[in-house]
Design an enzyme around this catalytic site. Sequence first.
Site, PDB file in Angstrom:
ATOM      1  N   LYS A 172      39.017  22.457  43.107  1.00 51.96           N
ATOM      2  CA  LYS A 172      40.006  22.800  42.354  1.00 51.96           C
ATOM      3  C   LYS A 172      40.972  20.899  42.235  1.00 51.96           C
ATOM      4  O   LYS A 172      40.930  20.534  43.334  1.00 51.96           O
ATOM      5  CB  LYS A 172      41.454  23.557  42.265  1.00 51.96           C
ATOM      6  CG  LYS A 172      41.453  24.664  41.639  1.00 51.96           C
ATOM      7  CD  LYS A 172      42.620  26.255  42.353  1.00 51.96           C
ATOM      8  CE  LYS A 172      42.800  26.559  41.039  1.00 51.96           C
ATOM      9  NZ  LYS A 172      43.659  27.466  41.611  1.00 51.96           N
ATOM     10  N   GLU A 232      46.515  44.282  41.621  1.00 45.48           N
ATOM     11  CA  GLU A 232      47.205  45.120  41.817  1.00 45.48           C
ATOM     12  C   GLU A 232      47.138  46.585  42.082  1.00 45.48           C
ATOM     13  O   GLU A 232      48.790  47.371  42.388  1.00 45.48           O
ATOM     14  CB  GLU A 232      48.352  45.159  41.022  1.00 45.48           C
ATOM     15  CG  GLU A 232      48.869  43.391  40.197  1.00 45.48           C
ATOM     16  CD  GLU A 232      47.369  42.487  39.667  1.00 45.48           C
ATOM     17  OE1 GLU A 232      46.529  43.261  39.571  1.00 45.48           O
ATOM     18  OE2 GLU A 232      47.640  41.713  39.613  1.00 45.48           O
ATOM     19  N   ARG A 254      48.684  47.251  35.177  1.00 43.70           N
ATOM     20  CA  ARG A 254      47.117  47.204  36.288  1.00 43.70           C
ATOM     21  C   ARG A 254      47.625  48.713  36.688  1.00 43.70           C
ATOM     22  O   ARG A 254      46.173  49.163  36.943  1.00 43.70           O
ATOM     23  CB  ARG A 254      47.298  46.343  37.011  1.00 43.70           C
ATOM     24  CG  ARG A 254      46.415  45.112  36.261  1.00 43.70           C
ATOM     25  CD  ARG A 254      45.134  44.882  36.144  1.00 43.70           C
ATOM     26  NE  ARG A 254      44.450  44.587  34.764  1.00 43.70           N
ATOM     27  CZ  ARG A 254      43.974  43.805  34.981  1.00 43.70           C
ATOM     28  NH1 ARG A 254      43.240  43.320  36.170  1.00 43.70           N
ATOM     29  NH2 ARG A 254      42.869  42.996  33.791  1.00 43.70           N
TER      30      ARG A 254
HETATM   31  C1  LIG Z   1      45.488  40.597  36.452  1.00 42.23           C
HETATM   32  C2  LIG Z   1      47.044  39.473  37.680  1.00 42.23           C
HETATM   33  N1  LIG Z   1      47.029  39.007  38.401  1.00 42.23           N
HETATM   34  C3  LIG Z   1      47.898  37.995  38.525  1.00 42.23           C
HETATM   35  C4  LIG Z   1      47.227  37.340  38.276  1.00 42.23           C
HETATM   36  C5  LIG Z   1      47.905  35.735  37.601  1.00 42.23           C
HETATM   37  N2  LIG Z   1      46.942  34.511  38.331  1.00 42.23           N
HETATM   38  C6  LIG Z   1      46.856  33.442  37.317  1.00 42.23           C
HETATM   39  S1  LIG Z   1      45.354  32.697  37.718  1.00 42.23           S
HETATM   40  C7  LIG Z   1      45.176  33.304  39.094  1.00 42.23           C
HETATM   41  C8  LIG Z   1      44.205  32.607  40.498  1.00 42.23           C
HETATM   42  C9  LIG Z   1      43.223  32.671  39.870  1.00 42.23           C
HETATM   43  O1  LIG Z   1      41.663  32.185  41.452  1.00 42.23           O
HETATM   44  P1  LIG Z   1      40.965  32.035  39.929  1.00 42.23           P
HETATM   45  O2  LIG Z   1      39.552  33.408  39.656  1.00 42.23           O
HETATM   46  O3  LIG Z   1      40.280  32.127  42.074  1.00 42.23           O
HETATM   47  O4  LIG Z   1      40.619  30.964  39.140  1.00 42.23           O
HETATM   48  P2  LIG Z   1      41.388  29.601  39.642  1.00 42.23           P
HETATM   49  O5  LIG Z   1      42.514  28.806  39.072  1.00 42.23           O
HETATM   50  O6  LIG Z   1      40.668  28.855  41.576  1.00 42.23           O
HETATM   51  O7  LIG Z   1      40.379  28.633  38.746  1.00 42.23           O
HETATM   52  C10 LIG Z   1      46.003  34.457  39.712  1.00 42.23           C
HETATM   53  C11 LIG Z   1      46.102  34.922  41.021  1.00 42.23           C
HETATM   54  C12 LIG Z   1      46.543  37.456  36.547  1.00 42.23           C
HETATM   55  N3  LIG Z   1      46.394  36.546  35.633  1.00 42.23           N
HETATM   56  N4  LIG Z   1      46.004  38.461  36.417  1.00 42.23           N
END
Ligand SMILES: Cc1ncc(C[n+]2csc(CCOP(=O)(O)OP(=O)(O)O)c2C)c(N)n1
Length: 645
Positions: free
Chosen positions: A280, A366, A394
């Site tokens: 990242k 969630e 959700r």
């Molecule tokens: C249902 C839901 N819960 C929480 C989020 C908030 N959220 C956006 S990106 C993220 C982290 C995602 O991590 P990852 O899939 O590893 O992607 P990265 O950003 O590390 O590339 C979160 C928790 C979301 N988008 N959707």
Amino acid sequence: MPSTPLLDTITNPADLRRLPLSDLPKLAQELRTFLIESVSRTGGHLSSNLGTVELTIALHHVFNTPEDRLVWDVGHQTYVHKILTGRREGMARLRMQDGISGFPRRNESPYDTFGVGHSSTSISAALGMAVAARNKKENRRVVAIIGDGAMSAGQAFEALNNAGVIDANLLVILNDNDMSISPPVGALNKYLARLLSGHTFNAARRAGEKVLSIVPSVLELARRAEEHVKGMVVPGTLFEEFGFNYIGPIDGHDLESLIPTLQNLRELDGPQFLHVVTRKGQGYKLAEADPILYHGVSKFDSAGGIQTGIKTSKPTYTQIFGEWLCDMAAADERLIGITPAMREGSGLSSFAEQYPQRYHDVGIAEQHAITFAAGLACEGMKPVVAIYSTFLQRAYDQWIHDVALQNLPVMLAIDRGGLVGADGATHNGAFDLSYLACIPNMLIMTPSDENECRQMLTTAFHHDGPSAVRYPRGSGPGVPIDKTLKSLPLGKAEVRRKSSKNEGTTRIALLAFGSLLTPALQAGNDLDATVVNMRFVKPLDEALLHELATRHTLLVSLEENTIIGGAGSEIARSLAQAGLTTPLLRLGLPDSFIDHGDTTHLLSQIGLDAQGIVTQITAHIANHPATGDLTSAIALAKSNAASAA
Ligand SMILES: Cc1ncc(C[n+]2csc(CCOP(=O)(O)OP(=O)(O)O)c2C)c(N)n1
């Protein structure tokens, strides 16, 4: 903007596919430079996009997009995808009103195969597309790209479980950067780390090389050989148990291994799983050092980086909640704080530090967060689930079936209630009042200022049943905060303005919920209206409401929630049930999805700022003869207000 000669030659993926492999690292470099500069000017998601530069190039280089379908998970990492698919110019107005969205959207580009913003949907959607292709006898490939954070959600596993038996041509790419927004949590994360560790990782890389050396014409043999090789060095992976052919882990920044691996996988039928490892923030030292800070950014100086520690004049509601949580945890050791992967966004960082044993980041889960809280409540704990309004959607059945039905004392601290601005329609908290108000046993409060927020949080915490405090993104009016932990009387609204001139005969009453109290008070001055801070959506202050109905000619409800089924509908129900026929005008969010843009501007456009409220009310009165006699009263009030000013 920095010079990007190679990138300048690319307007769509066909241009990219014409580039020789040797040019691609330079293209990656130019894309990074462009990305950093562009996002520093607009704000947006940075770390995740820097981490997927090579992967995006490789995908568009190898697959015949948009015929082949790329389905991104969450979609916050698709800026490079947007740049390579004809939206480079659009990046200047990223997430701004009428500009391009920060997420993929089907109506924005044929390359955006699936609209997204919430996580963990990609494998399900891609599987649907793969099955459709098979049924229609279309020979296209479908690829889901999902992060290790998003992989922690139940839906991702529901989809894997289904995909393994359907045997469709689906490639799932796990983009493993060992980060969610904050550090990842849970057993899956530990498992992925084991796959990457030491001997296994290197051996698996060698296995990957063997896969690459195999020509497609002897594919079946190749698969068996590959299984054999993998069988010797990597224990059968979880993903293989699901029926996938697991390849990896490979370096997601190394185009020389990414591209041939994808080329090979493109030729393989059935469910395939590629595990890539990325970093990242890759290529921007500041983001590499602090990927959390650079996950979602406002405008910043790309050379100097984000300036931290700058004190803003007013605390945000998120901060008010975070402080309250620590104070209440000190006062009551039964308190347990829960977040589904939003530690920073929901304001739990201090609590997590001070009370590590009582803090639970459950991952992007969630549904689990709510039922986990229900279990805690069964055993006498006092769980507080901090959750964004949009993500609570959700966990609706968990809230009804596991919490409300059993009347358990679980408390929701709902952040981002109402419009959220740049994240747009996928993230607006437009529906929570509607979908919560209809559930029996609920206590629902909407604070109109910071101090009231703290008091409502305390009220909810002490309530012996399911409760919700719903507050907006950003800061409130900036009132002083009483640091004690004081509760409010249940179901009692507060009259905040009485007409100065026409006591007893004032004709309009503005019944405001939460964030709309501030503009309602301003509008109330213009209209010489009664203004009430309703505080409780449930239980409504029906005694006050019915009394106001008998003394006013028009009632106006105001809420930053969709009008349909919201707090205004609760008022309508109460009036009708009491046989009161006083006209009611319901103001709130319209029955449409509201796009990204500046919140203040958007609220003004839909008539929910002070001026808009006055305009909507006067227009309503003009169009409704039954309330027509108010026109002169308003004209009088306006001229009084003008002469007083
Ligand atoms: C249902 C839901 N819960 C929480 C989020 C908030 N959220 C956006 S990106 C993220 C982290 C995602 O991590 P990852 O899939 O590893 O992607 P990265 O950003 O590390 O590339 C979160 C928790 C979301 N988008 N959707």
